[in-house]
Design a protein around this motif. Sequence first.
Motif, mmCIF file in Angstrom:
data_model
loop_
_atom_site.group_PDB
_atom_site.id
_atom_site.type_symbol
_atom_site.label_atom_id
_atom_site.label_comp_id
_atom_site.label_asym_id
_atom_site.label_seq_id
_atom_site.Cartn_x
_atom_site.Cartn_y
_atom_site.Cartn_z
ATOM 1 N N PRO A 32 0.796 -1.378 -0.007
ATOM 2 C CA PRO A 32 0.083 -0.087 -0.039
ATOM 3 C C PRO A 32 0.676 1.232 -0.102
ATOM 4 O O PRO A 32 1.983 1.330 0.462
ATOM 5 N N LYS A 33 0.440 2.284 -0.787
ATOM 6 C CA LYS A 33 1.429 3.563 -0.731
ATOM 7 C C LYS A 33 0.584 4.408 0.149
ATOM 8 O O LYS A 33 -0.370 4.593 0.310
ATOM 9 N N TYR A 34 1.807 5.406 0.305
ATOM 10 C CA TYR A 34 1.193 6.573 1.221
ATOM 11 C C TYR A 34 2.129 7.893 0.727
ATOM 12 O O TYR A 34 3.433 7.924 0.798
ATOM 13 N N LYS A 531 3.815 5.504 -13.062
ATOM 14 C CA LYS A 531 4.314 6.103 -11.733
ATOM 15 C C LYS A 531 3.465 6.809 -10.925
ATOM 16 O O LYS A 531 3.077 6.763 -9.940
ATOM 17 N N VAL A 532 2.853 7.983 -11.694
ATOM 18 C CA VAL A 532 1.947 8.839 -11.285
ATOM 19 C C VAL A 532 0.684 8.057 -10.743
ATOM 20 O O VAL A 532 0.064 8.362 -9.540
ATOM 21 N N GLU A 533 0.083 7.140 -11.656
ATOM 22 C CA GLU A 533 -1.193 6.406 -11.035
ATOM 23 C C GLU A 533 -0.874 5.578 -10.040
ATOM 24 O O GLU A 533 -1.830 5.483 -9.230
ATOM 25 N N TYR A 534 0.454 5.210 -9.636
ATOM 26 C CA TYR A 534 0.766 4.636 -8.473
ATOM 27 C C TYR A 534 0.633 5.486 -7.265
ATOM 28 O O TYR A 534 -0.030 5.069 -6.238
ATOM 29 N N TRP A 535 1.171 6.493 -7.464
ATOM 30 C CA TRP A 535 1.359 7.395 -5.947
ATOM 31 C C TRP A 535 0.087 8.326 -5.917
ATOM 32 O O TRP A 535 0.000 8.623 -4.455
ATOM 33 N N PHE A 536 -0.371 8.654 -7.008
ATOM 34 C CA PHE A 536 -1.822 9.729 -6.693
ATOM 35 C C PHE A 536 -2.971 9.076 -6.250
ATOM 36 O O PHE A 536 -3.319 8.079 -6.864
ATOM 37 N N PRO A 537 -3.688 9.786 -5.564
ATOM 38 C CA PRO A 537 -3.547 11.360 -5.245
ATOM 39 C C PRO A 537 -2.472 11.456 -4.176
ATOM 40 O O PRO A 537 -2.255 10.179 -3.534
ATOM 41 N N ILE A 538 -2.421 12.599 -3.782
ATOM 42 C CA ILE A 538 -1.366 12.828 -2.713
ATOM 43 C C ILE A 538 -2.101 12.742 -1.443
ATOM 44 O O ILE A 538 -3.256 12.986 -1.314
ATOM 45 N N ASP A 539 -1.558 11.879 -0.732
ATOM 46 C CA ASP A 539 -2.653 11.169 0.588
ATOM 47 C C ASP A 539 -2.779 12.307 1.628
ATOM 48 O O ASP A 539 -3.621 12.566 2.167
ATOM 49 N N GLN A 540 -1.616 13.136 1.855
ATOM 50 C CA GLN A 540 -1.612 14.050 2.914
ATOM 51 C C GLN A 540 -0.624 15.146 2.430
ATOM 52 O O GLN A 540 0.526 14.963 2.179
ATOM 53 N N ARG A 576 -6.185 14.762 0.985
ATOM 54 C CA ARG A 576 -6.294 15.462 2.453
ATOM 55 C C ARG A 576 -5.139 16.455 2.548
ATOM 56 O O ARG A 576 -4.103 16.426 2.084
ATOM 57 N N LEU A 577 -5.792 17.681 2.938
ATOM 58 C CA LEU A 577 -5.092 18.866 3.141
ATOM 59 C C LEU A 577 -5.039 19.247 4.502
ATOM 60 O O LEU A 577 -5.861 19.216 5.395
ATOM 61 N N PHE A 578 -3.803 19.397 5.231
ATOM 62 C CA PHE A 578 -3.634 19.880 6.712
ATOM 63 C C PHE A 578 -2.844 21.281 6.574
ATOM 64 O O PHE A 578 -1.964 21.441 5.969
#
Length: 839
Positions: A32-34, A531-540, A576-578
């Motif tokens: 699982p990616k993050y 590669k982008v499909e694997y990592w995206f979207p930005i989780d945090q 998610r945005l913090f």
Amino acid sequence: MAEYNPQAIEAKWQKRWEDARVFETEADSSKPKYYVLEMLPYPSGTMHMGHMRNYTIGDVVARVKRMRGFNVLHPMGWDAFGLPAENAAIQNNTHPRVWTNNNIAEFQRVLRRFGFSFDWRREISTCEPEYYRWNQWFFLRMWERGLAYRKKSRVNWCPKCCTVLANEQVVNGYCWRHEDTLVETREIEQWFLKTTQYAEQLLDDLKTLEGGWPDRVITMQRNWIGKSSGAKVRFAVADLVDGAAGASIEVFTTRIDTIYGASALILAPAHPLVTKLLAGSSEEVAGRAKLQEMRASSVKAEELETADKVGFFTGRYALNPFSGTKIPVWVGNFVLMEYGTGGVMCVPAHDERDFEFATKYRLAIPIVVQPKDGEQLGAEKLKEAYTEYGVSVNSGPYSGLSTEEAMARMSADAEAQGFGKRETVFRLKDWGISRQRYWGTPIPVIYCPNDGIVAVPDADLPVLLPTNPKLTGMGESPLAATPEFVNVRCPKCGGDARRETDTMDTFVDSSWYFYRYCDPHNDKAPYDKHKVEYWFPIDQYIGGITHAILHLLYSRFWCKVMRDLGLVTHSEPIARLFTQGMVQKGGVAMSKSRGNVVGAEDMANKYGADTGRLYTLFAAPPEKDLEWSEESIEGSWRFLNRVYRLVERHAHAVRGVKSVSADGAQKRTTAESAKEKQLLRKTHQTLRRVTLDFETRWHFNAAIALIMELTNEIHALEPLDDGVRPEVQKDVLELLTLMLAPMTPHIAAEMWEMLGHEEGQWMAAWPAFDAELARETEVEIVVQVNGRVRGKLRVPAGMPEEQIIPLAVAEPGVAPHIEKKRVVKHIVVADKLINLVVA
RNA sequence: GCGGCUGUGGCGAAAUUGGCAUACGCGGUGGGCUUAAAAUCCACUGGGGUUUUCCCCGUUGUCGGUUCGAGUCCGACCAGCCGCACCA
């Protein structure tokens, strides 16, 4: 006994991590990616604790997720183009690249000293041709699709920056970089990206971000996009003498139902029709003078807010397309040329501004909407506009309809008869990206006398910035003064042509940089789609609230364009945005100009990075502003010393003992003595709550308080050797170390080693708490009478209600409050509380 | 004006779901260790009383409401911060 020496420990482990390439990651679909990301810094000034707070929060998340078994992408880079670099270069008589790269080297050194778990191989710098060529490439794709276009327009101009600013960069009429400099307006030919084409989507998709983004940011974006639904209506000009048959004025309204109440049309001073209307009218001379006065008057925002409404009659009349009524055409300073059509219908009875204007200039105030119920409006007692919905009156065939119905019918009729149409208007405007400065991405187009605007062919990218510009900080783009850059052959006809000399707004750079991290060295494309499909979207994503609109809106726009180009499959880049709070000193944000900066490197020299990290996490919850206190930080320093001494004290005894729970083994430690029981219970209770605080609640300050409490408890149980077996000691100290590891990774790694581990701490998984060990066997029950505490009971956990009540009633503190009264009912919260209700 | 957030000791703050308000830390006071200081360790730190391993009272910006019970939920207000602001 060796003292805690953070400098030595931190250097040691940073080197180990680097040698072992611990934080380097690759896409790996078996895990699982993050993707956790902090907003990339602009390398200028010195790195202070405000920066560090941002990266510390991200690093804690990255490290926790790694311990949880995720494949974590945690990169870092530099927002390296920009005006401050150019200005600093002029001032110091150097080149922006030299200045920028020096800063980057400095920033990088400080970041490394704080031990952030970045994959440095993925580092990007937006001022490198390897990066900005893809800005140019994207620009050309947008140009091909009509999403990039050139037009002459009134734009914001900062006289200090000597460049155009986007609307988003104008703050209350002042430049976002120069808080004391008023923004001027100029007519300049420049490049725009069609953000408005995505206005509807940018608005709609905010819904999908709810829950993941702060409400505040969503609201700000929603307001910024500013959708309003209404209708455009064309009014014919009654008596224009110059024979321009069909001359008409178009207005935008959200309340077409009030059109029978219009007593004038009002145009913006900048409206192109104004001069035409004045020509030959009875008011020509006076009108021209007033117009000139109005156009020259200040554009200063705070003056505009308080300014009185002023206007003048043009001498012309327009015909209400519904009623045929002749109404005067005015010019008013409060009407905005940039919004809607630049003209409004003035309905004084039902719009506050119109009411004010009409009262001042004695225009008629006809009432055309009455409240559905309650007091009816009468002309003589109207003291303010009635802007609510109601029932139409005096509105010809529409009288008697509700506002909603009237709006629907009237816009349908206007459409059918061809003088109006339903329309949605946005406050959002297209994004002006041209900047008349050197230190940015060259816009890849060529102007040819024969072929007009010609795109630079992909094969010729990147269009490189010339290396030896004459930087003056004045006038037009420095690129224009560089002949070898400007003069070029037309890619189409081969004839003499000129390059575009403007560069791109640096917000272009940051609109897609997080995609590049997935594949930072690709020279065939911005990135490999897989590669982008694997990592995206930005989780945090983690950053300051300052970017709530600018960067975060542009990034969302860019993503949607990329999706339509077939480059990504998602519509929103950031799940998610913090938004973390600012670090302040003396109540204001740290900044060089205020001289209240706490340098990150000074911090590392004095206390070490771990103390700095711990303190920024402990002093306030992450979303709140943090007031820096030189006194309070001593507490964090003392705590780390205490923990270090504690581990060192027991290291010798536990070294050779086999680990139990920290290694993820199934078999747990079991408590034999009462002391062991107490120690393990506290430890696992702490672990349970800390896990929750890390994973879902992000209450790092509370987590640290819990760990401090645990440390105090262990301390109070000393000497541990008396009654606690070494394996239990080891277990407890390991769990303590692991809980600290995401926040203070260096000291944790050192302690891990002291506890006898050959392998690095980073190999360890986040430990699971043991519910059985955490369980209380004896609980304290609060006894209340009518909600007030009157006594406490210590009973075995899980004692049934009917056994507790007699005990509660018999409590010495309780008895006086219930005698002579009747217990009406009792409320029991298991293992916690009993409330006797007496009457 | 509109929208949002915040308000708890001397200070930074804590309190899953309504259930012992003030955990944890800073600062302060007293004490141990020391020739002394630093460091460290111990105790106390809302008010009052006292027989001091004891009792009473108050308390989460203000006022009201719901509830057996409110820092937490609802309503009104006050103060502060942030965003937008003549957007038709």
